[in-house]
Motif scaffolding. Structure first.
Motif, PDB file in Angstrom:
ATOM      1  N   CYS A 214       0.826  -1.206   0.000  1.00 53.77           N
ATOM      2  CA  CYS A 214       0.000   0.000   0.000  1.00 53.77           C
ATOM      3  C   CYS A 214       0.861   1.258   0.000  1.00 53.77           C
ATOM      4  CB  CYS A 214      -0.897   0.029   1.233  1.00 53.77           C
ATOM      5  SG  CYS A 214      -2.288  -1.100   1.157  1.00 53.77           S
ATOM      6  N   PRO A 215       0.589   2.197  -0.893  1.00 53.19           N
ATOM      7  CA  PRO A 215       1.319   3.474  -0.873  1.00 53.19           C
ATOM      8  C   PRO A 215       0.830   4.361   0.263  1.00 53.19           C
ATOM      9  CG  PRO A 215      -0.348   3.514  -2.585  1.00 53.19           C
ATOM     10  CD  PRO A 215      -0.362   2.122  -2.019  1.00 53.19           C
ATOM     11  N   THR A 216       1.714   5.177   0.773  1.00 53.58           N
ATOM     12  CA  THR A 216       1.359   6.106   1.847  1.00 53.58           C
ATOM     13  C   THR A 216       0.227   7.026   1.427  1.00 53.58           C
ATOM     14  OG1 THR A 216       3.633   6.044   2.646  1.00 53.58           O
ATOM     15  CG2 THR A 216       2.266   7.872   3.403  1.00 53.58           C
ATOM     16  N   ARG A 217       0.148   7.324   0.156  1.00 52.68           N
ATOM     17  CA  ARG A 217      -0.910   8.196  -0.373  1.00 52.68           C
ATOM     18  C   ARG A 217      -2.291   7.668   0.016  1.00 52.68           C
ATOM     19  NH1 ARG A 217      -4.805  10.310  -1.818  1.00 52.68           N
ATOM     20  NH2 ARG A 217      -5.261  11.664  -3.585  1.00 52.68           N
ATOM     21  N   THR A 219      -2.820   4.976   2.575  1.00 56.20           N
ATOM     22  CA  THR A 219      -2.906   4.668   4.001  1.00 56.20           C
ATOM     23  C   THR A 219      -3.031   5.927   4.858  1.00 56.20           C
ATOM     24  OG1 THR A 219      -0.486   4.566   4.216  1.00 56.20           O
ATOM     25  CG2 THR A 219      -1.640   2.499   3.733  1.00 56.20           C
ATOM     26  N   SER A 220      -2.488   7.047   4.375  1.00 54.02           N
ATOM     27  CA  SER A 220      -2.608   8.294   5.136  1.00 54.02           C
ATOM     28  C   SER A 220      -4.051   8.803   5.132  1.00 54.02           C
ATOM     29  CB  SER A 220      -1.681   9.366   4.550  1.00 54.02           C
ATOM     30  OG  SER A 220      -2.057   9.693   3.232  1.00 54.02           O
ATOM     31  N   ALA A 225      -3.638  -0.353   7.284  1.00 55.18           N
ATOM     32  CA  ALA A 225      -2.722  -1.047   6.374  1.00 55.18           C
ATOM     33  C   ALA A 225      -2.758  -2.529   6.701  1.00 55.18           C
ATOM     34  CB  ALA A 225      -1.305  -0.502   6.494  1.00 55.18           C
TER      35      ALA A 225
END
Length: 226
Positions: A214-217, A219-220, A225
């Protein structure tokens, strides 16, 4: 993050080893209900929990979100956050969230490539926040992309409770991009994504997809996650 860096990041994601790729179809949906993955029973092996919002799209504290009854029920206080709308980051790539056929996949991410339809060859990275019981036209291997105006499915009470109405048919939502103007302003961009970026209805288009980190884009935004 700049678009160039996002594209590079997705290129790296594509190289993550996976056990197999899956073929299915893409659909759209947005029922305004509390995400299925935001129930404690569906969070085994998951870090954090998907954010849940109040009726005004204010995120609830994590513990309150897990306990909140779904906005699809009478008096429910937990709704789908408007931050879960799909977002294009280039002509060929979008990020977003999805409904999958098995709650065991909550908070996992997938990179999909359309193999048919107007978006053929385009890619999207989605995180699973919802699950559905496969049946009717939508099968276990299909992905339902969370898209405002994409259809309420069997939960038509959620958007009525949050916004006072639904938009379009329950099974497909609005039929044209011009109908996106009928949605609340905070949801219109996610609705236009479907017609301006993907180029059409999105429903029943063929896809190949695989699990990726998962990209931080994402999960943020979600807060979880797997």
């Amino acid at each position: 993050m700049h678009l160039h860096n996002l594209a590079v990041a997705v290129g790296v994601l594509a190289s993550v080893p996976i056990s197999h790729a899956v073929s299915g179809k893409s659909y759209t949906g947005w029922d305004c209900c509390k995400p299925a993955c935001a129930w404690q029973a569906n969070l085994k092996g998951v870090q954090g929990a998907p954010k849940v919002c109040d009726i005004n799209n204010n995120p609830l504290a994590s513990s309150n979100g897990l306990k909140a009854p779904s906005g699809c029920t009478t008096g429910g206080t937990g709704f789908l956050c408007d931050s879960y709308v799909p977002v294009p980051v280039s002509d060929k790539l979008s990020y977003g969230f999805a409904t999958v056929g098995d709650a065991a996949n909550c908070c996992k991410c997938y990179q999909l490539t359309w193999t048919s339809g107007a978006a053929r060859g385009k890619q999207m990275v989605v995180q699973a926040l919802n699950s559905f019981p496969p049946g009717a036209d939508v099968k276990a291997a299909d992905l339902v992309i969370l898209t405002p105006g994409g259809g309420s499915g069997g939960n038509d009470a959620g958007c009525r409770n949050q916004y006072g109405k639904n938009w379009g048919d329950s099974g497909g939502g609005v039929k044209t991009g011009t109908e996106c103007a009928n949605l609340p302003q905070n949801l219109q961009g996610g609705c236009y994504w479907r017609y301006n970026w993907a180029g059409g209805a999105v429903n029943t288009w063929g896809i190949d997809y695989k699990q990726v980190d998962c990209p931080t884009r994402l999960t943020s935004i979600s807060g979880c996650a797997a």
